[in-house]
Design a protein around this motif. Sequence first.
Motif, PDB file in Angstrom:
ATOM      1  N   GLU A   1       4.118   3.997  -2.050  1.00 22.17           N
ATOM      2  CA  GLU A   1       3.594   3.053  -1.155  1.00 22.17           C
ATOM      3  C   GLU A   1       3.955   1.536  -2.018  1.00 22.17           C
ATOM      4  OE1 GLU A   1       0.809  -0.079   0.717  1.00 22.17           O
ATOM      5  OE2 GLU A   1       0.084   1.432  -0.613  1.00 22.17           O
TER       6      GLU A   1
ATOM      7  N   LYS B   1       6.775 -10.695   2.845  1.00 22.62           N
ATOM      8  CA  LYS B   1       6.587  -9.653   1.895  1.00 22.62           C
ATOM      9  C   LYS B   1       7.228 -10.432   0.699  1.00 22.62           C
ATOM     10  CE  LYS B   1       8.224  -5.292  -0.374  1.00 22.62           C
ATOM     11  NZ  LYS B   1       9.447  -4.507  -0.325  1.00 22.62           N
TER      12      LYS B   1
ATOM     13  N   SER C   1       1.990  -2.276   4.921  1.00 28.20           N
ATOM     14  CA  SER C   1       3.063  -1.207   4.742  1.00 28.20           C
ATOM     15  C   SER C   1       3.877  -0.763   5.980  1.00 28.20           C
ATOM     16  CB  SER C   1       2.501  -0.145   3.886  1.00 28.20           C
ATOM     17  OG  SER C   1       1.793   0.792   4.789  1.00 28.20           O
TER      18      SER C   1
END
Lengths: 301, 346
Positions: A300, B134, B234
Motif C-alpha cells: 500500500e 493524491k 487507499s
Amino acid sequence: MTQSLVQWLQDEAPRSRKQAALGNLFRAMRAVVTNPAALTGLIIVTLLILVAILASLLARGISPLSQDLVNRLAAPSAEHWFGTDELGRDIYARTLFGAKVTLTIVMLVSVVVAPIGLAVGTLAGYLGGWVDAMLMRITDIFLAFPRLVLALAFAAALGPGIENAVIAISLTTWPPYARIARAETITIAKSEFIQAVVLQGASTWRILFKHIVPLCLSSVIVRLTLDMAGIILTAAGLGFLGLGAQPPTPEWGAMVSAGRNVILDQWWVATIPGIAIFIVSLGFNLLGDGLRDVFDPKAER
Amino acid sequence: MDNKTAWAIATARQAATFLASLALTFVGLTAVTFFIGRLTKIDPVLAVVGDKASKEVYDQTFLALGLDRPLIVQYALYLKRVLSGEFGISVLTSQPVLSDLLRVFPATFELATIAIIIGMAVGVPAGVWAGARKGRWPDHIIRIVGLFGYSVPVFWLGLVGLFFFYGKLGWVSGTGRLDVFYDDVVTARTGVILIDAAIEGEWDIFRNAFSHLILPATILGYFSLAYIARMTRSFMIDQLAQEYVTAARVKGRSFWGAVWRHAFPNIMVPLITVVGLSYASLLEGAVLTETVFAWPGLGLYITRALFNSDMNAVLGGTILVGTIFVGINLFSDFLYRIFDPRLTAG
C-alpha cells in the motif's frame, strides 16, 4: 578507489555470496537515504541509539536518580535544562537515561517476537497439512485478542517490571510475524532451488534454517520496524499505568504519569518525556514506511 | 438457482463461519485468562476464605473449587462459570464482577461511540479528499496528521489536552463525567448520561456531560480518524484508477461528482470493516484515556482492580473487553463478506 568500490557493490553479476549480500545492502541503504522521510526516521533512530549509549556523558555528570528536594518541580533553567520533577531529579538526565530503557524493551521484544513468529510461520508454511491448520488457528486466535488489555492482565498476574512488560507485549505481538513468515515460506517452498536441495538430500531442518528462514528475514525486519512505534507506545502505556519499569527507573511512560498531578502548574514534568516518546515513535514510523517502500514496493502506497 | 437463493445460502455459510470462529476465539480467550489466573501468586483459596481460615476450611474450599482435579477439567469448570456470567466477587467493591461490569460499561460505550462518530465524520471525507488529490498538499497534510496519530501516546495527548483546553483556555470541563453537584440527579436508565439527561429534559446536565465528554472523545476519535482516513485514501485511489470512473468523466460527470457518486459507493463495503476494527480498538484505547480523564468506565475499573490485586475483576473485565473486541472484529468481517457482491455473482 571509492569509484571501484561502488562499481563492485553494484556489479550485475556478483562473483561471491558476500559481494551479492553487500551489494543488496548498498542498494537498500541508498534507497533509504534518498527518501527524505525514511532518512529522517533513520536519523532519529540513530540518535536514539547514540543517546542510549552516551546517556551519562550527555547528562553532564548529573545522575538521573539523585534527588534534590529543595529544588523540586523547578522550571527549566540553565542548570536544569528540562526542569526538575517532584523529587527534584533532573528531567533532562532522566529523559536521556529513559532512551536506554526504551531501547532495551524494544530490543528484548524483537528478540522474543521474531524467532517465535519465524518458527511458527515457517513450520506451518513448509509442513502444511494439519500442522499448518493447527498453528494458524492458534495464530488467528491470538491475532484477535485486544493487545493492551491482555498485556495489562499478564503484567498484573506476573507482577510489574520491565521483564514482565516485555513478556506481556511479546505474547500479543507475535501473530502477524507468523502470518508473514508463513506466506513467504509457501512461495519459497515452491521454488526450484528448494526442490534441488531436497533432491540433494537436505533434511527438513536444514532447509528451514539455512534456506527459508534467511529469505523471510527481510519482511520480518520491515514489519518489526513498522511495529516498533506500537511496541514503544504499549510499553509506555504500561509504564504510565505503573505496570512497566518500576521507580526509580527513568522510564518515559512512568515519568509522564508522575507529572500528571502537577500538569496544570508544572507542565514540563509530564510534557517532556511525552515528547520523547512521540519523537522516537515517529522516527520508527518514518523509517518503517521507508523500508517498506524499498523492500516491498507493491504494498500500500 | 436464482440470485436470492444463492445470496441466502452464501450468507448462511458465512454466518456459520462467523459463529464458529467466534466460539473458537472465545475458547482461546478464556483459556488465556484461565492461564493468567493460574500464573498469579495469589492463592485462589485464600482469596475466598481469607487468611484467618482454619486448615479444615481451607482444605474444604480447595476441594470445592476443584483445585485437585486435572487442569483440563478445571478449565472446563471455569468455562462453564464464565458462560453463565459468574466472574466471581470483586474484592474491591464486594459486588459480583458481572454487575460491576454492567454498571461501568455504559460510560465506556458513550465515550467510544462519540469517538467513533468523530472519527468517521472527519476521517472518511478527509480520506476521500486525500485519495482524490493524491500527491498534492491535501494528501500530504492528511498523511502528516495520520503519522502524528500513529506516533503520539494517547495518555500524553490527554494530559496536554487537559492542560490547554481545561487549564489554560477553560473551553471544556475537567476530569470525570459530570461536575460533582450534578451527580445522581438524573436516574440512570441507560447509564449513558447524554441519553438519560435528554429523556428527563435536564438540558443543563446534558450540556455539562457534553463538556466533560468532548475532550476525551475527540482525543480518542483522533486515533480512529488517523486509521480511517488512511484506509479510505487507499480504497479511493484504487477506485479512481478504474475505467468506470474515466467513463463517467468522459460522459460529462464533474470530477467530484465522479468521486462521490461513482467511486464512493464502491468503497462503502470495505469501509464498514475499517470502522468496525477501529471501533473495537477504541474500546482498548479507552483504557488509557479513561485513566487520564478519571472516566468511570471499563478501563478505569480494570486498572483500579489491577492495583488492588483484584484478579476476579481484572479477568472478568479482560474477558468482557476481549469478547466485544473479538465479536466486533469478526462481525465486521462477516458484514464485509455478505455485502461483497462478488460473493453472490458466481
